[in-house]
Design an enzyme around this catalytic site. Sequence first.
Site, PDB file in Angstrom:
ATOM      1  N   TYR A   1       0.840  -1.198   0.000  1.00  0.00           N
ATOM      2  CA  TYR A   1       0.000   0.000   0.000  1.00  0.00           C
ATOM      3  C   TYR A   1       0.880   1.255   0.000  1.00  0.00           C
ATOM      4  CZ  TYR A   1      -3.617  -3.314   1.568  1.00  0.00           C
ATOM      5  OH  TYR A   1      -4.472  -4.379   1.702  1.00  0.00           O
TER       6      TYR A   1
ATOM      7  N   GLY B   1     -13.749  -6.441   2.152  1.00  0.00           N
ATOM      8  CA  GLY B   1     -14.746  -6.080   1.148  1.00  0.00           C
ATOM      9  C   GLY B   1     -16.167  -6.367   1.563  1.00  0.00           C
TER      10      GLY B   1
ATOM     11  N   ALA C   1     -18.747  -4.214   0.075  1.00  0.00           N
ATOM     12  CA  ALA C   1     -18.828  -4.282  -1.393  1.00  0.00           C
ATOM     13  C   ALA C   1     -18.644  -2.909  -2.045  1.00  0.00           C
ATOM     14  CB  ALA C   1     -20.162  -4.904  -1.818  1.00  0.00           C
TER      15      ALA C   1
ATOM     16  N   GLY D   1     -18.814  -0.039  -0.840  1.00  0.00           N
ATOM     17  CA  GLY D   1     -19.801   0.951  -0.416  1.00  0.00           C
ATOM     18  C   GLY D   1     -21.201   0.686  -0.923  1.00  0.00           C
ATOM     19  N   LEU D   2     -21.392  -0.386  -1.706  1.00  0.00           N
ATOM     20  CA  LEU D   2     -22.735  -0.715  -2.194  1.00  0.00           C
ATOM     21  C   LEU D   2     -23.656  -1.103  -1.047  1.00  0.00           C
ATOM     22  CD1 LEU D   2     -21.750  -2.801  -5.338  1.00  0.00           C
ATOM     23  CD2 LEU D   2     -22.971  -0.613  -5.357  1.00  0.00           C
ATOM     24  N   LEU D   3     -23.077  -1.669   0.015  1.00  0.00           N
ATOM     25  CA  LEU D   3     -23.876  -2.108   1.155  1.00  0.00           C
ATOM     26  C   LEU D   3     -23.810  -1.088   2.292  1.00  0.00           C
ATOM     27  CD1 LEU D   3     -22.918  -5.890   1.027  1.00  0.00           C
ATOM     28  CD2 LEU D   3     -25.027  -4.807   0.220  1.00  0.00           C
TER      29      LEU D   3
END
Length: 300
Positions: A51, A197, A200, A202-204
Amino acid sequence: MKYNTLGTSGFEVSEIALGCMSLPEDPKQAAAIIDEAMDNGVTYFDTADFYGKGKNEEIVGGALGKRRKDIILASKVGNEWSEESDEVQWNPTKPYIKEQIHNSLRRLQTDYLDLYQLHGGMITDNSEETIEAFEELKKEGLIRAYGISSIRPNVIRRYLNKSEIASIMMQYSLLDRRPEEFLTEIGQSGRSVVARGSLAKGLLTAEGFTRAEKMGDYLQYDSDQLPSALKKLSAIHDNVHALALHAVLSDSTVAAAVTGASSPGQLRETLQAYQQTVTAQQIEEAKKATRLDRYEQHRD
């Protein structure tokens, strides 16, 4: 905050871990997020030498300071980058691992890692050499335990059968339930899964529909299926963020969910979601509303 034993490591980790990849490069801003995490019972911090080409480890080490002894610190190795370019080579060799541990420890300002993870893995690797490197680092007191970060079934099974790994980091969420194929096997072996993850991308979260509109599709969900799945999940629980976290953590094999944060406020949203009640029935309904796919590649 609940704490679970991480596989065969002998130490406990907070169920919510801070994935440090998203930390700002500004030291004060990063320290504010780490402070927020520690103030709320987060004891598990995950980074990687890859990173920011080591910069992230430096930021984490500087922010932790003298509080290092109070937390579980994990990093990863295997991606050899070039200082002069964006070129990255996969390097799971013993000499490389045993060299890089010292660089990670220097950047993190510590003399040991609680968990050192192979940051990937291929079936063509000389895994015996890799395992030997980690075992030697344990004997030398430079690491307390080791694990892998992989989604490849053949790599996972090889390390389950031939090594003393404590844990496996896997991408796992309500929108990516492929790891469920292996959870029982991993749990019965005494190891833990560390879920990454889990939101997802930020989808969840509360921003799910907005993000879905921008992304279009996600894994096996196309642009029509994705908003439909999110709508079903929203009908099951008024906080999809909470539903997502608790669904992943509901399996006893999963010791922690690693979630990122780029601000203290973003971290607070995750911690508040974690504190919400989600019932077993709601989790069951959420799984009925989502796909159960399997890994089709890297099985032999």
